[in-house]
Design a protein around this motif. Structure first.
Motif, PDB file in Angstrom:
ATOM      1  N   LYS A  90       0.899  -0.529   0.339  1.00 25.14           N
ATOM      2  CA  LYS A  90       0.216  -0.152   0.454  1.00 25.14           C
ATOM      3  C   LYS A  90       1.169   1.100  -0.007  1.00 25.14           C
ATOM      4  CE  LYS A  90      -3.322  -2.951   0.425  1.00 25.14           C
ATOM      5  NZ  LYS A  90      -4.249  -3.044  -0.628  1.00 25.14           N
TER       6      LYS A  90
ATOM      7  N   GLU B 271       1.338   3.561   2.268  1.00 31.63           N
ATOM      8  CA  GLU B 271       1.920   3.830   3.509  1.00 31.63           C
ATOM      9  C   GLU B 271       3.370   2.607   3.277  1.00 31.63           C
ATOM     10  OE1 GLU B 271      -2.497   3.850   4.299  1.00 31.63           O
ATOM     11  OE2 GLU B 271      -1.054   2.830   3.302  1.00 31.63           O
TER      12      GLU B 271
ATOM     13  N   GLU C  40       6.207   5.225   1.675  1.00 29.03           N
ATOM     14  CA  GLU C  40       5.984   6.525   2.312  1.00 29.03           C
ATOM     15  C   GLU C  40       6.910   5.807   3.310  1.00 29.03           C
ATOM     16  OE1 GLU C  40       2.128   7.276   4.032  1.00 29.03           O
ATOM     17  OE2 GLU C  40       1.189   8.343   1.990  1.00 29.03           O
TER      18      GLU C  40
ATOM     19  N   HIS D 172       8.207   3.541  14.007  1.00 24.62           N
ATOM     20  CA  HIS D 172       8.233   3.026  12.849  1.00 24.62           C
ATOM     21  C   HIS D 172       8.026   1.520  12.368  1.00 24.62           C
ATOM     22  CE1 HIS D 172       8.189   7.419  12.066  1.00 24.62           C
ATOM     23  NE2 HIS D 172       6.947   7.028  11.100  1.00 24.62           N
TER      24      HIS D 172
ATOM     25  N   THR E 132       4.973  -0.113  11.728  1.00 20.13           N
ATOM     26  CA  THR E 132       4.444   0.250  10.085  1.00 20.13           C
ATOM     27  C   THR E 132       5.149  -1.191   9.127  1.00 20.13           C
ATOM     28  OG1 THR E 132       3.714   2.596  10.314  1.00 20.13           O
ATOM     29  CG2 THR E 132       4.400   1.414   8.011  1.00 20.13           C
TER      30      THR E 132
END
Length: 217
Positions: A8, A10, A13, A30, A33
């Motif tokens: 995705k 994200e 990012e 992070h 993530t």
């Protein structure tokens, strides 16, 4: 494990942030993530590919900085190897896939060059590479000599191949919306199928190294 459905936005990012701040602080902040949106999709991809191409493993995210002037601790991509078939990476730049013999040991190089100059084997390799390029794939190597290897003429018809110290098909896709869907897995699998003709040629004419792991005879 859930089926692979791509990476995705994200995930892109995450790597953009890691490129800007390659620090332990950013990584720890992070990490969730990374685990859920970067690592888990790669593991799902490998599970989906395993039935056709064999098992794979994810490479560690930490850089080996012992002999590097760049002391940033984390790789700005995630990468995995799929058994003896190839390589997959994902980063803020997109997806990269490779298949072939990226690096060859001394005995492999000797067999490779012998096959390249052989009329039949070398001619078949020309056809294989033409086929792969026709499908939009690149041809690359870990290292390429600046001139002909010792014992070979500089004006040989296949001098570009003789100068290569490995041989692999390669394809890169820049970031696009389809990377966040199952289509990403389909394109990666299609590449590995395409590259099968190159792997077959290499397995037939080069094969694995007979040297010890450290490369010494």
């Amino acid at each position: 494990m859930a089926a692979f459905k791509g990476w995705k936005a994200e995930a892109v990012e995450f790597f953009e942030g890691l490129e800007a701040d390659n620090s332990k602080g950013y990584w720890q902040e992070h990490r969730r993530t990374y685990d859920t949106l970067v690592l888990a999709p790669m593991q799902a991809l490998l599970a989906d590919l395993a039935g056709e191409f064999g098992d794979g493993h994810v490479m560690r995210p930490y850089r080996d900085i012992r002999f590097s002037a760049d002391k940033s601790p984390y790789k700005t991509h995630i990468a995995a190897e799929v058994e003896d078939v190839g390589y997959v990476s994902f980063s803020a730049k997109g997806i990269g896939v490779g298949s072939g013999y990226w690096m060859m040991s001394a005995d492999q190089l000797q067999r490779y060059r012998t096959a390249v100059v052989d009329k039949r084997a070398g001619g078949r390799l020309d056809d294989v590479l033409t086929e792969l390029r026709g499908k939009g794939h690149g041809i690359t190597a870990h290292e390429t000599l600046k001139t002909a290897p010792r014992g070979y003429p500089k004006d040989h018809d296949r001098i570009d191949l003789l100068r290569m110290k490995g041989l692999a098909a390669w394809h890169e896709w820049p970031v696009a919306a389809w990377m966040g869907t199952a289509k990403a897995g389909e394109r990666i699998a299609a590449f590995f199928r395409d590259a099968g003709v190159l792997r077959d040629w290499l397995d037939t004419h080069v094969g694995p190294s007979d040297l010890p792991p450290d490369g010494r005879g």
